[in-house]
Scaffold this motif. Structure first.
Motif, PDB file in Angstrom:
ATOM      1  N   ALA A  75      29.519  53.399 120.637  1.00  0.00           N
ATOM      2  CA  ALA A  75      30.937  53.620 120.332  1.00  0.00           C
ATOM      3  C   ALA A  75      31.653  52.337 119.934  1.00  0.00           C
ATOM      4  CB  ALA A  75      31.635  54.250 121.542  1.00  0.00           C
ATOM      5  N   SER A  76      30.902  51.305 119.586  1.00  0.00           N
ATOM      6  CA  SER A  76      31.487  49.990 119.277  1.00  0.00           C
ATOM      7  C   SER A  76      32.548  50.099 118.181  1.00  0.00           C
ATOM      8  CB  SER A  76      30.386  49.021 118.825  1.00  0.00           C
ATOM      9  OG  SER A  76      29.363  48.941 119.798  1.00  0.00           O
ATOM     10  N   ARG A  77      33.620  49.328 118.354  1.00  0.00           N
ATOM     11  CA  ARG A  77      34.708  49.340 117.378  1.00  0.00           C
ATOM     12  C   ARG A  77      35.095  47.909 117.020  1.00  0.00           C
ATOM     13  NH1 ARG A  77      38.865  54.238 118.986  1.00  0.00           N
ATOM     14  NH2 ARG A  77      37.298  55.817 119.447  1.00  0.00           N
ATOM     15  N   ASP A  78      34.123  47.095 116.720  1.00  0.00           N
ATOM     16  CA  ASP A  78      34.398  45.678 116.489  1.00  0.00           C
ATOM     17  C   ASP A  78      34.451  45.321 115.005  1.00  0.00           C
ATOM     18  OD1 ASP A  78      31.763  46.146 116.066  1.00  0.00           O
ATOM     19  OD2 ASP A  78      31.017  44.373 117.110  1.00  0.00           O
ATOM     20  N   THR A  79      34.465  46.325 114.119  1.00  0.00           N
ATOM     21  CA  THR A  79      34.575  46.048 112.691  1.00  0.00           C
ATOM     22  C   THR A  79      35.643  46.955 112.096  1.00  0.00           C
ATOM     23  OG1 THR A  79      32.905  47.688 112.078  1.00  0.00           O
ATOM     24  CG2 THR A  79      32.124  45.456 112.558  1.00  0.00           C
ATOM     25  N   HIS A  80      36.080  46.643 110.879  1.00  0.00           N
ATOM     26  CA  HIS A  80      37.151  47.403 110.248  1.00  0.00           C
ATOM     27  C   HIS A  80      36.752  48.840 109.963  1.00  0.00           C
ATOM     28  CE1 HIS A  80      34.718  46.261 106.740  1.00  0.00           C
ATOM     29  NE2 HIS A  80      35.294  47.257 106.096  1.00  0.00           N
ATOM     30  N   ASP A  81      35.443  49.101 109.831  1.00  0.00           N
ATOM     31  CA  ASP A  81      34.991  50.457 109.516  1.00  0.00           C
ATOM     32  C   ASP A  81      34.403  51.155 110.736  1.00  0.00           C
ATOM     33  OD1 ASP A  81      32.745  48.935 109.815  1.00  0.00           O
ATOM     34  OD2 ASP A  81      31.673  49.787 108.095  1.00  0.00           O
ATOM     35  N   SER A  82      34.808  50.723 111.937  1.00  0.00           N
ATOM     36  CA  SER A  82      34.194  51.259 113.153  1.00  0.00           C
ATOM     37  C   SER A  82      34.529  52.731 113.354  1.00  0.00           C
ATOM     38  CB  SER A  82      34.635  50.446 114.376  1.00  0.00           C
ATOM     39  OG  SER A  82      36.050  50.416 114.473  1.00  0.00           O
TER      40      SER A  82
END
Length: 374
Positions: free
Chosen positions: A23-30
Motif C-alpha cells: 500500500a506504499s504511497r511514496d511516489t506521485h503515482d502511488s
C-alpha cells in the motif's frame, strides 16, 4: 511469539478473504498503483469464488485506510461480509496475495511480524520525563511526566552559609521528580508487560529514575545518556539503541526456543510429531521455518485440536466431515486454540529441522511419539 491477537479470526466460521497488499504511497503515482494492485487481487478473489460482500468489505479498508509515509503494506481478513482484522505491515509483503479459503491465511502476517517485544522508553531530565510504551501487539501508550518540584533544580555555588541548603534543595527536587518519572515508567511497563525498559537523557536523572524503579523492571533496564528533551535534539542515537536492544531480546528468545527444542532429543521433531502433540495439547512453542513457497496440506475438524495428516485420523476422532486446508493455517489455528506460542525461523537458523517444523513440548509421557518407549 504470542498469538492471542489472532484469536478473533478463529472464533468465527469461514470461509475467509485474506489479502496482503503493498500500500506504499511514496511516489506521485502511488494512488493509481494501489488501485491497479487491488484490482488484480480482487480479480483473483473472484476467480477463487469469494462472495461480493467479503470483497467489498476488504475494498473499503484498502481504499479508505489512513496512509502512512514511505513503504508499507496491509493485511486484511474478512468473513461474513465484514473485516475482522486489519493490520499495517512495516514493509510491503514479499508479494501481493489474495486467498479465499476455509481458514484465514495468517502465516505471512506472523512471519513478517517476527518476535514481538514489548518495550518502554523514557526520555528524562531533571524536571520530568516523556515516556512511550509499545505492547507486544504493537499498541502504543504515552505518558508525559511533569515533576512535582520546579524550585531550585540546578545546583548553584553561591558561597557562604546557604550553599549546603541550596545543594540539598536541588538534590531533593531531582529525587522527587525522578520518583514521579519512575512511577509513571513502572505503570506503563505493567500495562504492556515490558520486556525492555530504556531510560535515556540526563545522566543524573536516569540514575535516579533507575534507582527508584521496582526490582523487576531494574532487571530489564538499559540506561543511556543519549537523547535530550530540548527542542530540536537529534533522536537518532536513542532510536538506534532502542532498536538494537529490542532486536537482542528477540534474538535471545529464538535462541532459547532452539535450545529447549534441542534438549528434547528429537521428541517433537517433524510434522507428524507436531500434529500428534497438538492433538494432545502438548505444544508449548512451535518452531517453523519461514518458507513462502510452502504449500503442504493437513486435515481439520471443527475444534483446534482436530488436526491430522490424513482424514482417517479425524474420522476415528468422530469428525464427520474433515476439511483439507493449508498446513500452516491448520497449525496456527491449533496453536491459538491451545494457547501455544510460535517461533518463526529463517532457513539458516534451523537447516536440519525435520519438515521445517518442530515443537517444544509442555510435557512428555510414554505415549509421546519419538519418546523411545512410546
Amino acid at each position: 511469539m504470542q498469538l492471542s491477537f489472532l484469536r478473533p479470526l478463529y472464533n468465527r466460521p469461514g470461509p475467509w478473504c485474506s489479502v496482503y497488499l503493498d500500500a506504499s504511497r511514496d511516489t506521485h503515482d502511488s494512488r493509481p498503483a494501489l488501485d491497479l494492485r487491488w484490482r488484480a487481487l480482487k480479480g483473483q478473489l473472484l476467480e477463487q469464488g469469494a462472495d461480493p460482500a467479503n470483497i467489498d468489505a476488504v475494498e473499503r479498508v484498502v481504499r479508505g485506510h489512513d496512509p502512512m509515509a514511505g513503504d508499507y503494506g496491509l493485511a486484511v481478513f474478512a468473513t461474513g461480509g465484514r473485516v475482522v482484522l486489519s493490520e499495517y505491515l512495516s514493509a510491503p509483503p514479499l508479494r501481493d496475495l489474495a486467498s479465499w479459503s476455509t481458514l484465514p491465511h495468517t502465516m505471512p502476517l506472523v512471519a513478517q511480524r517476527g518476535e514481538q517485544v514489548a518495550w518502554v522508553r523514557v526520555l528524562a531530565d531533571r524536571t520530568g520525563a516523556d515516556a512511550i510504551a509499545v505492547s507486544a501487539g504493537g499498541v502504543p501508550r504515552k505518558a508525559h511526566v511533569k515533576g512535582r518540584e520546579s524550585y531550585q533544580l540546578r545546583q548553584v555555588n553561591p558561597g557562604g552559609w546557604s550553599q549546603s541548603r541550596y545543594q540539598r534543595a536541588a538534590m531533593e527536587a531531582w529525587h522527587h521528580n525522578a520518583g514521579d518519572a519512575a512511577a509513571a515508567t513502572a505503570e506503563l511497563a505493567e500495562k504492556v508487560g515490558a520486556d525492555v525498559v530504556v531510560v535515556a537523557g540526563d545522566i543524573r536523572a536516569t540514575g535516579m529514575i533507575a534507582a527508584q524503579l521496582p526490582e523487576r523492571w531494574q532487571d530489564v533496564l538499559v540506561r543511556t545518556d543519549a537523547g535530550s528533551r530540548t527542542g530540536g535534539a537529534d533522536p537518532m542515537a536513542m532510536d538506534d539503541l532502542t532498536v538494537q536492544t529490542i532486536a537482542e531480546v528477540a534474538d535471545q528468545r529464538i535462541t532459547t526456543a532452539l535450545d529447549r527444542f534441542g534438549v528434547q532429543e528429537d521428541v517433537g521433531a517433524g510434522l507428524d510429531a507436531v500434529v500428534s502433540a497438538l492433538q494432545r495439547n502438548q505444544v508449548d512453542t512451535m518452531l517453523i521455518v519461514d518458507d513462502a513457497s510452502a504449500n503442504g496440506k493437513l486435515w481439520i475438524g471443527p475444534e483446534p485440536t482436530e488436526i491430522a495428516t490424513d482424514p482417517g485420523q479425524l474420522m476415528n476422532m468422530s469428525v464427520a466431515d474433515p476439511q483439507r486446508v493449508r498446513a500452516d493455517a491448520a497449525l496456527l489455528r491449533a496453536l491459538v486454540g491451545t494457547d501455544a506460542e510460535l517461533t518463526v525461523l529463517a532457513p539458516e537458523e534451523a537447516p536440519e529441522l525435520t519438515d521445517g517444523v518442530g515443537a517444544v513440548l509442555r510435557y512428555v509421557d510414554a505415549s509421546t511419539p519419538g519418546r523411545g518407549n512410546g
